[in-house]
Design an enzyme around this catalytic site. Structure first.
Site, short mmCIF file in Angstrom:
data_model
loop_
_atom_site.label_atom_id
_atom_site.label_comp_id
_atom_site.label_asym_id
_atom_site.label_seq_id
_atom_site.Cartn_x
_atom_site.Cartn_y
_atom_site.Cartn_z
N MET A 1 36.54 30.15 45.40
CA MET A 1 36.88 31.39 44.74
C MET A 1 36.20 32.55 45.55
SD MET A 1 38.89 31.04 42.03
CE MET A 1 38.79 32.86 41.73
N SER B 1 49.61 35.28 42.09
CA SER B 1 49.17 35.27 40.68
C SER B 1 49.61 35.76 39.63
CB SER B 1 47.55 35.34 40.69
OG SER B 1 47.35 35.47 39.12
N HIS C 1 51.04 30.80 41.37
CA HIS C 1 49.53 30.61 40.73
C HIS C 1 49.30 31.05 39.46
CE1 HIS C 1 45.25 29.65 41.48
NE2 HIS C 1 45.16 30.78 40.94
N HIS D 1 45.51 26.80 37.84
CA HIS D 1 44.11 27.17 37.99
C HIS D 1 43.34 27.25 36.74
CE1 HIS D 1 40.76 29.83 39.58
NE2 HIS D 1 40.29 28.63 39.35
N ASP E 1 46.81 31.26 36.47
CA ASP E 1 45.46 31.26 35.81
C ASP E 1 45.28 31.04 34.45
OD1 ASP E 1 44.12 31.89 38.39
OD2 ASP E 1 45.27 33.73 38.32
N ASP F 1 41.12 32.50 46.51
CA ASP F 1 41.58 33.09 45.28
C ASP F 1 40.67 34.28 45.02
OD1 ASP F 1 42.61 33.73 43.07
OD2 ASP F 1 42.24 31.71 42.22
N MET G 1 42.60 30.60 31.35
CA MET G 1 41.33 31.20 30.90
C MET G 1 41.06 30.98 29.52
SD MET G 1 41.27 34.94 33.10
CE MET G 1 41.58 34.78 34.73
N MET H 1 40.47 27.59 34.42
CA MET H 1 39.27 28.04 34.13
C MET H 1 38.75 27.74 32.80
SD MET H 1 39.80 31.39 36.50
CE MET H 1 41.86 31.25 36.32
C1 DX5 Z 1 40.63 35.40 38.95
C2 DX5 Z 1 41.85 34.52 39.26
C3 DX5 Z 1 42.69 34.80 40.38
C4 DX5 Z 1 43.09 36.33 40.34
C5 DX5 Z 1 43.44 36.93 41.51
O1 DX5 Z 1 39.99 34.72 38.06
O2 DX5 Z 1 41.84 33.11 39.43
O3 DX5 Z 1 43.84 33.94 40.43
O4 DX5 Z 1 44.06 36.58 39.41
O5 DX5 Z 1 43.79 38.51 41.47
P1 DX5 Z 1 43.46 39.41 42.47
O6 DX5 Z 1 44.55 38.83 43.79
O7 DX5 Z 1 43.97 40.70 41.91
O8 DX5 Z 1 41.94 39.26 42.95
ZN ZN Z 2 43.20 31.70 40.16
#
Ligand code: DX5
Ligand code: ZN
Length: 216
Positions: free
Chosen positions: A138, A9, A34, A67, A36, A176, A38, A69
């Site tokens: 998750m 990520s 990956h 991903h 993320d 994840d 948000m 969110m």
């Molecule tokens: C959390 C994200 C993950 C996160 C994982 O909201 O979806 O992808 O970045 O990070 P680690 O591996 O540090 O838990």
């Molecule tokens: Zn993620």
């Protein structure tokens, strides 16, 4: 079961140097990143958007595992498709018609994933499992990297693994949040094949060996 993949990520990389983060992933011999996304609403944090993805696209051949969110992921399918995503994963808990959004992702030529939070009943994914390339469990509440893995989610992973076998389906099972060698192995034993790792990957002294510890 699909072959094992590690998807680091970029959230855990230096946000002032995402291109460097991409190179770090390539240097570890991996094929996926990956991403993320948000919105500060579906989750209590803001990361980055399609413009960053579009800027990274010409710099790498890595598979962009995006991903979302977002409260309204359906409103952003076209933007992420144009930005160069290969795969878009949306949450079952978000405020949208899930089937319509998955259809829009596929109509845009992308692979589609469905995600669930740690406290969501995995049965909520059942109506969509024939229409996705990936189901994401998750293993932390989404929003931040560096959180502790929640072992209770292993039960949901086992449930989805059994359902995949029952249907003879080929979707990936991705995990994840808090994934390291130890927690990744637990997920793998439960049937997961796609491992997102942020903190553990970028902090690993030997990132190639870390990735191999999850896939070998
Ligand atoms: C959390 C994200 C993950 C996160 C994982 O909201 O979806 O992808 O970045 O990070 P680690 O591996 O540090 O838990
Ligand atoms: Zn993620």
């Amino acid at each position: 079961m699909p072959s094992a993949v590690v998807a680091p990520s970029l959230l855990a990389a230096d946000h002032g140097d995402f291109a460097g983060g991409i190179r770090t992933i390539e240097e570890a011999g991996l094929g996926w990143v990956h991403l993320d996304i948000m919105d500060g609403h579906f989750v209590p944090n803001i990361s980055f958007g399609p413009q960053v993805i579009a800027a990274l696209r010409p710099r790498t051949k890595l598979h962009f595992d995006v991903h979302l969110m977002l409260t309204h992921p359906d409103r952003f399918v076209a933007a992420f498709a144009q930005a160069g995503a290969e795969r878009l994963t949306v949450h079952v808990e978000a405020d949208h018609d899930v089937a319509t959004t998955l259809a829009a992702i596929k109509a845009a030529g992308l692979q589609a994933g469905i995600a669930m939070n740690p406290d969501t009943d995995p049965r909520r994914l059942l109506p969509y499992l024939d229409d996705v390339d990936l189901a994401l469990c998750m293993t932390v509440f989404p929003g931040f990297g560096g959180q502790a893995f929640m072992p209770a989610v292993l039960e949901s992973i086992r449930f989805l693994t059994a359902e995949r076998t029952r249907r003879g389906a080929g979707f990936r099972l991705e995990v994840d949040g808090g994934i390291n060698t130890e927690t990744g192995c637990l997920c793998r034993q439960a049937g997961a094949d796609t491992f997102v790792a942020g903190t553990a990957f970028f902090k690993a002294p030997d990132r190639r060996a870390f990735a191999q510890s999850l896939t070998a």
